[in-house]
Design an enzyme around this catalytic site. Structure first.
Site, short mmCIF file in Angstrom:
data_model
loop_
_atom_site.label_atom_id
_atom_site.label_comp_id
_atom_site.label_asym_id
_atom_site.label_seq_id
_atom_site.Cartn_x
_atom_site.Cartn_y
_atom_site.Cartn_z
CG HIS A 45 0.86 -6.37 1.40
ND1 HIS A 45 0.16 -7.31 0.71
CD2 HIS A 45 0.90 -5.33 0.53
CE1 HIS A 45 -0.29 -6.65 -0.66
NE2 HIS A 45 0.37 -5.52 -0.62
CD GLU A 76 -0.02 -10.30 2.91
OE1 GLU A 76 0.25 -9.84 1.60
OE2 GLU A 76 -0.83 -9.34 3.54
CB CYS A 93 -3.06 -4.33 -0.63
SG CYS A 93 -2.28 -3.31 -1.77
#
Length: 246
Positions: free
Chosen positions: A218, A220, A112
């Site tokens: 994202h 994660e 990001c």
């Protein structure tokens, strides 16, 4: 120590916590690195000022540039608009880490804000707010009225370019892309890895580098279950492990 886990340096961000200036990293980034076999360490932005910067980074096998509440400073890419959410210390450290990773072939994964830093470092530019650009129509920003677990679920497809690193994963995937800034001009030596259906650049890589990839989404958030997240973190830690043993 050649069989030890690869050390992954995670860039920290400036935050106010309980009224006190702090350096922080969201837990999910740490958890993802741990889960895929890395040994995470957190780098405060003061590391950029250290006269011992390269000696400090010599112990590191991989670098993770995280997403953040803040945005890249306009002066970094020649813009003049007012940007309320800045973290100049984070900028300084991230750009120094990018230069180091480029010079030393250290594996680097940028998420990001990290992708935006990566693009600007290589002389690319950004749209300050994709919503002000005609032609972008996908939902690239979270609905803040929803709970976090809903906000961070996949919202649109990405089409993966056939000539890039992500082509080893597949041709298309559904991602959780949540951001305000977006790539305008792609930086020098960078390859576009994936696009949203509306043409917004969603992933880039550095040509002729063992592993330097930036993604606008994202990975994660769903690192244990999402197949593209698994691919990204597995590859990242694999190359970091190679860096440690070479």
């Amino acid at each position: 120590m050649k069989n030890a886990k690869p050390i992954i340096a995670i860039v920290s961000c400036y935050k106010m916590i309980d009224g006190q200036p702090s350096q922080a990293v969201y837990q999910k980034y740490i958890d993802a690195v741990n889960f895929y076999g890395g040994n995470p360490i957190l780098l405060p932005n003061t590391a950029a000022d250290s006269s011992n910067f390269e000696a400090l980074l010599a112990m590191v096998d991989g670098i993770l540039l995280t997403g953040s509440y803040s945005n890249v400073a306009p002066t970094r890419y020649g813009a003049t608009h007012r940007e309320a959410k800045q973290d100049l210390g984070r900028d300084e450290l991230s750009f120094k880490l990018l230069a180091y990773a480029d010079k030393t072939n250290t594996p680097l994964l940028a998420v990001c804000r990290g992708l935006q830093e990566m693009n600007v470092h290589f002389k690319g530019t950004l749209h300050p707010d994709w919503r002000e650009v005609e032609g972008f129509f996908e939902p690239h920003l979270e609905d803040s009225s929803q709970p976090l677990e809903v906000q961070y679920q996949p919202v649109h497809d990405v089409v993966i370019e056939p000539a890039g690193r992500l082509a080893a994963f597949g041709k298309k995937w559904h991602v959780n892309s949540l951001h305000k800034q977006a790539i305008n001009k792609v930086g020098e030596r960078l390859l576009v890895e994936a696009l949203a259906p509306d043409g917004l650049v969603e992933a880039i890589s550095l040509s002729e580098h063992p592993f330097m990839i930036g993604v606008q989404w994202h990975p994660e958030l769903n690192y244990e279950k999402d197949n593209l997240s698994k691919f990204l973190f597995t590859e990242f830690i694999h190359y970091a492990s190679k860096q440690r043993t070479e």
